[in-house]
Structures are given as structure tokens and as C-alpha cells.
Write an enzyme that holds these catalytic residues in place. Structure first.
Site: not given
Ligand code: XMP
Length: 478
Positions: A304, A337, A387, A398
Site C-alpha cells: 500500500c 494489513g 490500487g 477499489r
Molecule cells: P498485507 O500487508 O497483508 O495487506 O499485504 C493486505 C491489505 O492491504 C490492503 N490493500 C491496499 N492498500 N493500496 C492500499 O493502500 C492498495 O493498492 C492495496 N491493495 C490492498 C487491503 O486492505 C489488504 O487486505
């Protein structure tokens, strides 16, 4: 008026060990994903296109967690993904093939052959069970046999039946005692309600910790958005027997999410989790609209860039604690996350989360849909933010349909099967709960003492001053 708060994340804290009589093996890891959806292990997988499609959802539910099917696909495809998980195993067949007493044994034999089944419950015109015909009943059937099912079937007075809702162990006991392979289930009026086969029960026992519904089907969740076809999609996913819906947005504390929840809640029979959020006020707003669980995390994820690109977010431990303090105990908080090690899961649970959601860790598993890539003799899988530019270009919304990404594309270490990863994660959680003297996940959050640590404390916590000669399966230096 300007307000300043302090925000902390997993690595800012350690749990202060407490007196313990608890051995890791005796720890109970059961928890909730949402109000009515239970977990045997407090771990969910993220609804991301390189994380959760049906193979990972099946693997994670077999280990006791839950997978949330991502939504970056057509409605029909997402429905099919859910169905694949629900069809994977079951010990209760809810609509078994049936025949009537006046059908012929030839018809019974043909049906058995055609459908690959070995027993057929026989019902009358109003669905009352009147017999069962199995291979045993027709073993001496001759060519040109014109007898009817009622002439050879096991008659009502000799039938062995069970009540709907019977536990698989009890069903197997009954079948063993009576030397039958099939157990028809009936309701109080003796209407046929389902069928249990010994083979299916034995198969489901291969994974004793599996997270299953009342029919022995694996539990699964599915993500939805708040625009476009979301309402229709939600209904279709319920029809496909998803166990929970997750409103999957980057900013859950927004008008769109509130109105979607307001529309969905009275129309949908299963639990709805809403998110993502990071504050107490957002939590209160969504619970007021009927959310059955809250997904917490703005920007902690490994891929993220929301915090960097937009300047918004709340470090994850503060977000988890603020949200869980704001809502009553029956609203599960999902810490989503930023998790790389099992110790961070223990801290999240102690901070008030009911379970954690993993993206990166799950993306590296064998069952994740990412491509296996080999670089310099090492194996990796691809993983990307929902994203990220690639996802935005493919229509992912999203983070709004725009060209300003809030995530990146990456590769992660390939780390083997979900089962292997779960062994390490759950082992670490159990040991962590042992240090806290807690036998249950709930107990862990009741009165933990957190120690705020410094950069020196974190440095001391990691491996330092040595060269690792043999990598541990649960640790990688940052
Ligand atoms: P981890 O750390 O386990 O986190 O890889 C997974 C979570 O990340 C979020 N997510 C995003 N957040 N931009 C963001 O700011 C992104 O492109 C993105 N894609 C996923 C999401 O909550 C996921 O469960």
C-alpha cells in the site's frame, strides 16, 4: 480546532509476559470473523486478485480460517468461485437424488450408474421417507427384472435415520453400529431433509480443524463494492451460499459505504462486514448501519502507498485499539494489513482484534493465484495492491477509477502450502498466548500490558550481530 493524536503500530509494542499455567497445545484458537461466522483459527485472507480465489479459500478454510473471494471479476465468475468452495466438500447432501416406490429397479440401477451413487432414498408424493434402495438391495437383480422399487427396498420400519443437524461423528457412529453406509436425515414429520454418506464424513475428517457450515461445507466469504452491480452481486453471492459478504472499499467511513450498507442490511440474510476504517467514529457509524464486523486498516498493507500518496492513515495498532474500544464485544474487528510475523498477530488480537487478514503472507503460498517466478534459483510469486497501476488499468475500482495509484506491483517469496504456513502461524500464536497465560483469544484482549518500545528495543528484538546460517521457517530478517 486542530487535533493531534499519537499513532503506534505492531513494532512499537511488545506484550509484557504474564504469569502462565498455559501450555501452547491447550490453547483454543477459535474466534469470530463476523457476528455469526466463526473461525477455528483467527486468520482470514484478503480479497485481492493475487490472493483469494477458490484454491486458496478452500485451503484456508480446511485449516480453520476463512478466505474472502476478491471482487475484481464479473459477477458470474465471483459466484462460480464461491460455489467451487461450497461444493468442495460436504457431509450432508441437502437435495439427494430420490425415487418413488413405484419406480422400477431398472430405473434405480440406471440412476445409480448415471450419477455414480450407491444409495437412493425413496419418498412418497409429499416427500415423506418410505424406504431406501442401495446396491445391496439390487445385487441379485436379473436381466428383464420388472419388479418395483417398493418390492426390494429397505422398508420404512427397518430404516436407520438421523435428525437434521446431527454431528458428523454421531452420524458415523450410527452408521457403524448399524452397518449402513448411508444415513437419510428426516425432520419431525419424517420428510426427507438430507442424506449423509459414511464416505463423505470420513473424507471431511481428514481436516478435523476445517471451518465448515452445518452441512459440512467449507466456510467462505465474498467481497462486494458499493457502486455498479453491487446489490445484484450481493444477492447472487448469497444465493451461491457465501457465508459472509465483505464491503471492500479503501475508505469505509464514506457516504457511499453508509448508503450501500443501509440498502443491503435489510435485504441480505447473511452477515455483512464493512470497511476499511481506522477510527472509532467510523466504527460507530458503520455499526449503527448494521455492520456485523469491521475491517480495520488504512494503509498498513505491504503493497500500500495510500499513506505516502495521500498523507492519510493511522498506524495499525492504534487503529485496532481505537476501533475495538469503540464497539461492543459482539462486533468482531478484523485487523487487515501489515502482518509479517506471527508475533504481530498476537499483538493485534491482544489489542482487541478478533482475527487478522493477510495479503502478503497468503500471496506467497502455493494455492495463491499469483505466477510462480524463478529468479537466481529462488522462487517468488507476484503480488500487487488493488490500487496499483496494473489493477487500475484493468478496471479495478477499489481506489476509484483513476490513474493515481495507491499501491504497487511486487513479488514475494514463495513459501509453500497454506497448511505449512498455518502450522507456523498458529504455532506462534499458541506460544504467544502461552506467554500471556491465556487459553482463549477473547481472554488475550481482556487485560494485556503493552510495552512501548524504542528503535533500540526493536533492533534488540530482531536477530542482531550474527549471520544466519540456516533460515528458520517463521523468520526472515527485515
Ligand atoms: P498485507 O500487508 O497483508 O495487506 O499485504 C493486505 C491489505 O492491504 C490492503 N490493500 C491496499 N492498500 N493500496 C492500499 O493502500 C492498495 O493498492 C492495496 N491493495 C490492498 C487491503 O486492505 C489488504 O487486505
Amino acid at each position: 480546532m486542530r487535533k493531534i493524536i499519537f499513532g503506534y503500530t505492531f513494532d512499537d509494542y511488545l506484550l509484557v509476559p504474564a504469569y502462565s499455567e498455559v501450555l501452547p497445545d491447550t490453547v483454543d484458537l477459535r474466534s469470530h470473523f463476523s457476528k455469526r461466522v466463526m473461525l477455528n483459527v483467527p486468520i482470514a485472507s484478503a480479497p485481492m486478485d493475487k490472493v483469494t480465489t477458490h484454491p486458496l479459500a478452500i485451503a484456508i478454510a480446511k485449516e480453520g480460517g476463512i478466505g474472502i473471494i476478491h471482487r475484481k471479476m464479473q459477477l458470474e465468475k465471483e459466484v462460480e468461485e464461491v460455489k467451487k468452495v461450497k461444493r468442495h466438500q460436504a457431509y450432508v447432501i441437502l437435495a439427494p437424488w430420490t425415487l418413488r416406490p413405484h419406480n422400477t429397479v431398472v430405473e434405480a440401477k440406471n440412476l445409480m450408474q448415471e450419477k455414480g451413487i450407491s444409495g437412493i432414498p425413496i419418498i412418497n408424493d409429499v416427500g415423506v421417507l418410505v424406504g431406501i434402495i442401495t446396491r445391496r438391495n439390487i445385487q441379485f437383480m436379473r436381466n428383464g427384472d420388472t419388479s418395483m422399487v417398493q418390492d426390494v427396498m429397505t422398508q420404512k420400519e427397518d430404516l436407520i435415520t438421523g435428525q437434521m443437524g446431527i454431528l458428523p461423528r454421531d452420524a458415523l457412529d450410527i452408521m457403524k453400529r448399524n452397518r449402513v453406509e448411508k444415513l437419510p436425515l428426516v425432520d419431525e414429520h419424517y420428510h426427507l431433509a438430507g442424506l449423509i454418506t459414511a464416505k463423505d464424513v470420513k473424507k471431511s475428517e481428514e481436516f478435523p480443524n476445517a471451518n465448515v457450515d452445518a452441512c459440512g461445507r467449507l466456510i467462505v466469504g465474498a467481497a462486494i463494492g458499493v457502486t455498479g452491480d453491487f446489490f445484484e452481486r450481493a444477492h447472487a453471492l448469497v444465493e451461491a451460499r457465501a457465508d459472509v459478504l465483505v464491503i471492500d472499499t479503501a475508505h469505509g467511513d464514506s457516504k457511499n459505504v453508509v448508503s450501500a450498507l443501509r440498502r443491503l442490511r435489510p435485504a441480505i440474510s447473511i452477515d455483512i462486514v464493512a470497511g476499511n476504517i481506522a477510527t472509532a467514529s467510523a466504527a460507530i457509524r458503520l455499526v449503527r448501519e448494521g455492520a456485523d464486523g469491521l475491517r480495520v486498516g488504512i494503509g498498513p498493507g505491504s503493497v500500500c502507498t495510500t499513506r505516502i500518496v495521500t498523507g492519510n492513515g493511522v498506524p495499525q495498532m492504534t487503529a485496532i485499539m481505537d476501533v475495538s474500544d469503540a464497539v461492543s464485544d459482539d462486533i468482531p474487528v478484523i485487523a487487515d494489513g501489515g502482518i509479517e510475523y506471527s508475533g504481530q498477530i498476537v499483538k493485534g488480537l491482544a489489542g482487541g482484534a478478533s482475527c487478522v487478514m493477510l495479503g502478503k503472507i497468503m500471496a506467497g503460498t502455493h494455492e495463491a493465484p499469483g505466477k510462480l517466478i524463478e529468479i537466481g534459483g529462488k522462487q517468488f510469486k507476484d503480488y500487487r495492491g488493488m490500487g496499483s497501476l496494473a489493477v487500475l488499468n484493468e478496471g479495478g475500482e477499489r481506489y476509484g477509477a483513476k490513474a493515481v495509484p495507491e499501491g504497487v506491483e511486487s513479488i514475494v517469496d514463495y513459501i509453500g502450502t497454506v497448511a505449512k504456513v498455518f502450522e507456523q502461524l498458529t504455532g506462534g500464536i499458541r506460544q504467544g498466548m502461552g506467554y500471556q497465560g491465556c487459553t482463549t483469544v477473547k481472554m488475550l484482549s481482556l487485560s494485556p500490558t503493552f510495552c512501548r518500545i524504542t528503535a533500540a528495543g526493536l533492533r534488540e528484538s530482531h536477530v542482531h550481530g550474527v549471520h544466519i546460517t540456516n533460515e528458520a521457517p517463521n523468520y526472515k530478517a527485515p
